[in-house]
Enzyme design. Sequence first.
Site: not given
Ligand code: TYM
Length: 342
Positions: A111, A194, A197
Amino acid sequence: MKRIFSGVQPTGNLHLGNYLGAIRNFVALQHDYDSIYCVVDLHAITVWQDPAELAAHTRQVTAAYLAAGVDPERCIIFNQSRVTAHSELAWIFNCVARIGWLNRMTQFKEKAGKHKENASAGLYVYPALMAADILAYKATHVPVGEDQKQHLEFARNVAQKFNHDYGREVFPVPDPIIMGSAARVMSLRDGTKKMSKSEPSDMTRINMTDDADTIANKLKRATTDTGTLPGPDVLDESGELPETARKERPECYNLLSIYAALADLSWREVLTQFEGQGFAAFKGALTELAVEKLGPIGSEMQRLTNDPAEIDRILKRGGERAAEIANPVLNEAMDAVGFLRG
Ligand code: TYM
């Protein structure tokens, strides 16, 4: 007690990876676990967010949870900034976690890119806040996509070090739940990247709110190779796809894994079904399936976001319920640290 905590960032463009890697599993798991699903707005601002858009995106993620089938009565749904325990516990964890641990985080490197010096300090300590999210509820399980595995390992280390340093078993060590063939959905344009967003081109992803024509167009233009679709003989003895096979044809296996996940089929079933076919026919079938599965969710999200008052009510009530669990845990941690309270 088995308790789940998971979260999604309100940074716009919710996509198929978020759905298959995370949100869909929230729905499946809510029956077996005490479940808390958060919209992590504190995490979102680790990179710049326009304030009006942040509010809209927070409602959008909430709408996605609801439209996918998360039940707000059974589960707690709220936005992170409402419950101050997250920030307070994160500060303690900033002092428990080591700089060496943070320096190993690949997501920060991705990032921050080439402009590391210019990244926010929040982006750097992001994993400590994520550990606080999970541990403030003493969550035992965390459903996430594969890309969050390293952050989960970080949270486990924080729990263990806190308990060890302060000589009390305050926090359980949480386990990740990484489910199914689509735990890592890749870009439609480059099967080695990957689905994300933040990718500038919208053609790289299917958004949860895309309409049927947009989905059809994106899949039609998705990168493929010149071969035909492989059969089940590529699988290993346990029915899994070997990494070597995926590396050879990343786009092909990405589309197949999306199909398998959406249709709830195993690798063996999906490979048997399409063996020897060309991509044109397969893309047609995939489009039909994606529209069938995502269409109703997208329109329900639309309907829900047209009624922001109802969403805000759910988040407020969820925040109150969440705080009731998190505040006593925060007190326990502060007490262990030796802060004078009360
Ligand atoms: P975020 O918002 O980037 O993504 C949310 C969830 O979507 C999954 N994900 C994917 N899974 C499969 N293929 C992909 N291309 C893909 N892109 C995203 C992510 O693995 C995630 O499960 N750090 C986390 C948010 C967070 C969180 C937490 C999660 C903050 N606190 C506590 C669990 C527990 C994140 O970046 O989410």
